[in-house]
Design a protein around this motif. Sequence first.
Motif, PDB file in Angstrom:
ATOM      1  N   HIS A  49      -2.293 -11.298   2.445  1.00 31.07           N
ATOM      2  CA  HIS A  49      -1.304 -11.392   1.372  1.00 31.07           C
ATOM      3  C   HIS A  49      -0.990 -12.848   1.067  1.00 31.07           C
ATOM      4  O   HIS A  49      -0.881 -13.681   1.966  1.00 31.07           O
ATOM      5  CB  HIS A  49      -0.002 -10.691   1.780  1.00 31.07           C
ATOM      6  CG  HIS A  49      -0.150  -9.243   2.089  1.00 31.07           C
ATOM      7  ND1 HIS A  49       0.021  -8.248   1.151  1.00 31.07           N
ATOM      8  CD2 HIS A  49      -0.474  -8.614   3.254  1.00 31.07           C
ATOM      9  CE1 HIS A  49      -0.183  -7.069   1.719  1.00 31.07           C
ATOM     10  NE2 HIS A  49      -0.485  -7.264   3.005  1.00 31.07           N
TER      11      HIS A  49
ATOM     12  N   LEU B 260       6.341  -2.716   5.352  1.00 26.19           N
ATOM     13  CA  LEU B 260       6.545  -2.270   3.967  1.00 26.19           C
ATOM     14  C   LEU B 260       5.929  -3.256   2.972  1.00 26.19           C
ATOM     15  O   LEU B 260       5.325  -2.844   1.976  1.00 26.19           O
ATOM     16  CB  LEU B 260       8.039  -2.086   3.694  1.00 26.19           C
ATOM     17  CG  LEU B 260       8.714  -0.913   4.412  1.00 26.19           C
ATOM     18  CD1 LEU B 260      10.220  -0.914   4.142  1.00 26.19           C
ATOM     19  CD2 LEU B 260       8.106   0.419   3.981  1.00 26.19           C
TER      20      LEU B 260
ATOM     21  N   ARG C  65       2.302  -2.623   3.075  1.00 26.23           N
ATOM     22  CA  ARG C  65       1.925  -1.347   2.454  1.00 26.23           C
ATOM     23  C   ARG C  65       1.949  -1.435   0.939  1.00 26.23           C
ATOM     24  O   ARG C  65       1.036  -0.942   0.248  1.00 26.23           O
ATOM     25  CB  ARG C  65       2.885  -0.247   2.925  1.00 26.23           C
ATOM     26  CG  ARG C  65       2.808   1.062   2.158  1.00 26.23           C
ATOM     27  CD  ARG C  65       1.459   1.761   2.345  1.00 26.23           C
ATOM     28  NE  ARG C  65       1.430   3.033   1.682  1.00 26.23           N
ATOM     29  CZ  ARG C  65       1.215   3.231   0.390  1.00 26.23           C
ATOM     30  NH1 ARG C  65       0.999   2.168  -0.401  1.00 26.23           N
ATOM     31  NH2 ARG C  65       1.206   4.438  -0.117  1.00 26.23           N
ATOM     32  N   TYR C  66       2.961  -2.089   0.363  1.00 19.47           N
ATOM     33  CA  TYR C  66       3.113  -2.073  -1.089  1.00 19.47           C
ATOM     34  C   TYR C  66       2.665  -3.366  -1.767  1.00 19.47           C
ATOM     35  O   TYR C  66       2.483  -3.384  -2.989  1.00 19.47           O
ATOM     36  CB  TYR C  66       4.569  -1.771  -1.458  1.00 19.47           C
ATOM     37  CG  TYR C  66       4.981  -0.365  -1.076  1.00 19.47           C
ATOM     38  CD1 TYR C  66       4.503   0.735  -1.785  1.00 19.47           C
ATOM     39  CD2 TYR C  66       5.819  -0.138   0.007  1.00 19.47           C
ATOM     40  CE1 TYR C  66       4.863   2.028  -1.436  1.00 19.47           C
ATOM     41  CE2 TYR C  66       6.190   1.161   0.368  1.00 19.47           C
ATOM     42  CZ  TYR C  66       5.705   2.239  -0.354  1.00 19.47           C
ATOM     43  OH  TYR C  66       6.064   3.519   0.010  1.00 19.47           O
ATOM     44  N   GLY C  67       2.533  -4.451  -1.025  1.00 19.65           N
ATOM     45  CA  GLY C  67       1.980  -5.668  -1.600  1.00 19.65           C
ATOM     46  C   GLY C  67       2.938  -6.822  -1.752  1.00 19.65           C
ATOM     47  O   GLY C  67       2.512  -7.967  -1.871  1.00 19.65           O
TER      48      GLY C  67
ATOM     49  N   GLN D 192       7.119  -4.896  -5.415  1.00 17.53           N
ATOM     50  CA  GLN D 192       6.414  -3.619  -5.319  1.00 17.53           C
ATOM     51  C   GLN D 192       7.122  -2.665  -4.357  1.00 17.53           C
ATOM     52  O   GLN D 192       7.157  -1.454  -4.586  1.00 17.53           O
ATOM     53  CB  GLN D 192       4.971  -3.846  -4.867  1.00 17.53           C
ATOM     54  CG  GLN D 192       4.109  -4.595  -5.877  1.00 17.53           C
ATOM     55  CD  GLN D 192       4.125  -6.099  -5.658  1.00 17.53           C
ATOM     56  OE1 GLN D 192       5.133  -6.667  -5.222  1.00 17.53           O
ATOM     57  NE2 GLN D 192       3.006  -6.741  -5.968  1.00 17.53           N
ATOM     58  N   VAL D 193       7.695  -3.214  -3.274  1.00 21.86           N
ATOM     59  CA  VAL D 193       8.471  -2.368  -2.350  1.00 21.86           C
ATOM     60  C   VAL D 193       9.660  -1.757  -3.069  1.00 21.86           C
ATOM     61  O   VAL D 193       9.915  -0.553  -3.005  1.00 21.86           O
ATOM     62  CB  VAL D 193       8.953  -3.182  -1.126  1.00 21.86           C
ATOM     63  CG1 VAL D 193       9.933  -2.348  -0.291  1.00 21.86           C
ATOM     64  CG2 VAL D 193       7.774  -3.608  -0.261  1.00 21.86           C
TER      65      VAL D 193
ATOM     66  N   GLU E  29      10.164  -1.259  -6.261  1.00 23.52           N
ATOM     67  CA  GLU E  29       9.749  -0.273  -7.263  1.00 23.52           C
ATOM     68  C   GLU E  29       9.387   1.056  -6.616  1.00 23.52           C
ATOM     69  O   GLU E  29       9.687   2.129  -7.154  1.00 23.52           O
ATOM     70  CB  GLU E  29       8.572  -0.823  -8.064  1.00 23.52           C
ATOM     71  CG  GLU E  29       8.969  -1.946  -9.012  1.00 23.52           C
ATOM     72  CD  GLU E  29       7.771  -2.645  -9.637  1.00 23.52           C
ATOM     73  OE1 GLU E  29       6.632  -2.232  -9.329  1.00 23.52           O
ATOM     74  OE2 GLU E  29       7.976  -3.597 -10.419  1.00 23.52           O
ATOM     75  N   ALA E  30       8.742   1.000  -5.460  1.00 22.46           N
ATOM     76  CA  ALA E  30       8.391   2.233  -4.754  1.00 22.46           C
ATOM     77  C   ALA E  30       9.632   2.915  -4.203  1.00 22.46           C
ATOM     78  O   ALA E  30       9.805   4.139  -4.327  1.00 22.46           O
ATOM     79  CB  ALA E  30       7.405   1.924  -3.621  1.00 22.46           C
TER      80      ALA E  30
ATOM     81  N   TRP F 283      11.749   6.930  -4.089  1.00 20.07           N
ATOM     82  CA  TRP F 283      11.642   7.654  -2.827  1.00 20.07           C
ATOM     83  C   TRP F 283      12.498   8.916  -2.825  1.00 20.07           C
ATOM     84  O   TRP F 283      13.590   8.958  -3.399  1.00 20.07           O
ATOM     85  CB  TRP F 283      12.090   6.771  -1.672  1.00 20.07           C
ATOM     86  CG  TRP F 283      11.011   5.893  -1.114  1.00 20.07           C
ATOM     87  CD1 TRP F 283       9.716   5.813  -1.532  1.00 20.07           C
ATOM     88  CD2 TRP F 283      11.153   4.945  -0.043  1.00 20.07           C
ATOM     89  NE1 TRP F 283       9.029   4.886  -0.782  1.00 20.07           N
ATOM     90  CE2 TRP F 283       9.883   4.343   0.141  1.00 20.07           C
ATOM     91  CE3 TRP F 283      12.205   4.561   0.776  1.00 20.07           C
ATOM     92  CZ2 TRP F 283       9.663   3.370   1.124  1.00 20.07           C
ATOM     93  CZ3 TRP F 283      11.995   3.595   1.744  1.00 20.07           C
ATOM     94  CH2 TRP F 283      10.733   3.007   1.916  1.00 20.07           C
TER      95      TRP F 283
ATOM     96  N   ILE G  63       4.735   7.084   5.740  1.00 19.30           N
ATOM     97  CA  ILE G  63       3.762   6.014   5.522  1.00 19.30           C
ATOM     98  C   ILE G  63       2.932   5.883   6.790  1.00 19.30           C
ATOM     99  O   ILE G  63       3.472   5.696   7.880  1.00 19.30           O
ATOM    100  CB  ILE G  63       4.465   4.679   5.208  1.00 19.30           C
ATOM    101  CG1 ILE G  63       5.288   4.812   3.918  1.00 19.30           C
ATOM    102  CG2 ILE G  63       3.459   3.545   5.094  1.00 19.30           C
ATOM    103  CD1 ILE G  63       6.170   3.627   3.639  1.00 19.30           C
TER     104      ILE G  63
ATOM    105  N   SER H 205      17.817  -0.641  -4.792  1.00 23.98           N
ATOM    106  CA  SER H 205      16.553  -0.869  -5.499  1.00 23.98           C
ATOM    107  C   SER H 205      16.674  -0.487  -6.967  1.00 23.98           C
ATOM    108  O   SER H 205      16.194  -1.205  -7.857  1.00 23.98           O
ATOM    109  CB  SER H 205      15.432  -0.067  -4.831  1.00 23.98           C
ATOM    110  OG  SER H 205      15.214  -0.495  -3.504  1.00 23.98           O
TER     111      SER H 205
END
Length: 451
Positions: free
Chosen positions: A150, A187, A190-192, A196-197, A199-200, A204, A210, A252
């Motif tokens: 990353h 996290l 996982r999401y980038g 991105q975390v 937004e995911a 939820w 996960i 979020s």
Amino acid sequence: MSRDPILKDVLDEVSPSDDERGALREAYENVRDRALEALEETGVDGEVTLVGSTARDTWLSGDRDIDVFLLLPTQLDRESFETVGLDVGRAVFPDGTVEYAEHPYVQGDESGYDVDIVPCYDLGSTDELRSAVDRTPFHNEYVRGIADEHANFGDEVRLLKAFGRGAGVYGSDLRTRGLSGYLCELLVHRYGGFEQVVEAVADWSPPVRIEPREPTSDDLAGPLIVVDPVDPSRNVASVVTDDSFARLIDASRRWLGSPDRSLFFPEDPEPIDAESLRRTVEERGTRTVAVVFDAPGIVDDQLYPQLRKTQTSLVDELERLGFDILRSEIFADRNAVILVEANVGEQSNVEKHPGPPVHVREHASEFVRKYDDADVVGPYIEDGRYVVERQREHTTVDGFVRSDDFLEIGTGKHVGEEIRNGYDVLVNGDCTELLDEFGAWFAEYFDPKLP
């Protein structure tokens, strides 16, 4: 408002400066050198290593914690393992304190940093785990590996940690019961990245699961299940409560809808003053009762589960007695407080006590015999049952809390001992006595706001 300037501003504030990094490195190296010398004197062949967020460069500016692990050979039995760990820790910090998790370790101060010196076994794989702390070196190795995948991994993790802290859900301690640093790292992987975390998370719905590889154990439970990539039998998010999960979702969504710096740095509530507290409890018309006692001298991870157990037992018993509890909270500092606020704080002197249905001959006859000559109204029949009206044992919430019956509820060990040593009961406006210590807590209790 654009998110990028806010995130840049936040990152500038939460990223350690070069001076901070240098000071932390110097503190660690001083501890490491003394630990290596002490370890050599024990005659045990071991290593000393830095673990946690400071080792992985995901720590937040202002953090004053350093985790130093002693990697000890597997040939040591448990008693020798603990002895070596304590001997080294005490040699490094002669004035340090012994703390306890799965096994004892030493905590001390080095140039203003809180340093834990923790022994663990030097293992070849997590298949050989002997205690929870044995995973930590593997976490270090795993996170260092994924960080290379990353861009700006440390900065993205710092943003997520700061965001979680702003939402009140950063920390896997048993007071906060939220996101650990390691969970934040997973996290982001996982999401980038932070955005991105978020937004995911906004989408939820529990349970969220996960996994780093093929599906693993179905035994893991909770609103958030993040399978540990170094130990598939473990849920990294096991401590996360339903409320922490929901707070993270709420924060979020608010960030995505209206990004604001205050979501990272919410203002602390102003302590409530005595006049405002008295006016508030009078306007609410409830009965607010505080049980106050000396906080046990134990770490938070022992204290808060015991306080919650006692709180739950008290609320359950008050509900059983017919007191409708609106809300309850626990506070702890020098004193510990269990606060209950009742919609029904006072009841009549008499209560209705239903017995068995009349047609259940044996039990019904026994009920009639029991109350035939007792000081009750009845027995009479209502809805096919025998009923009596008897004197209520406790007519107020505070009356119950002052009674010996209160001492019979379920408590945590150390909390129960302190309560039995003596406690105070404050009702409504009398709670102003606690404002010097808990003014901000009461302000937040009577006017709870989302960060």
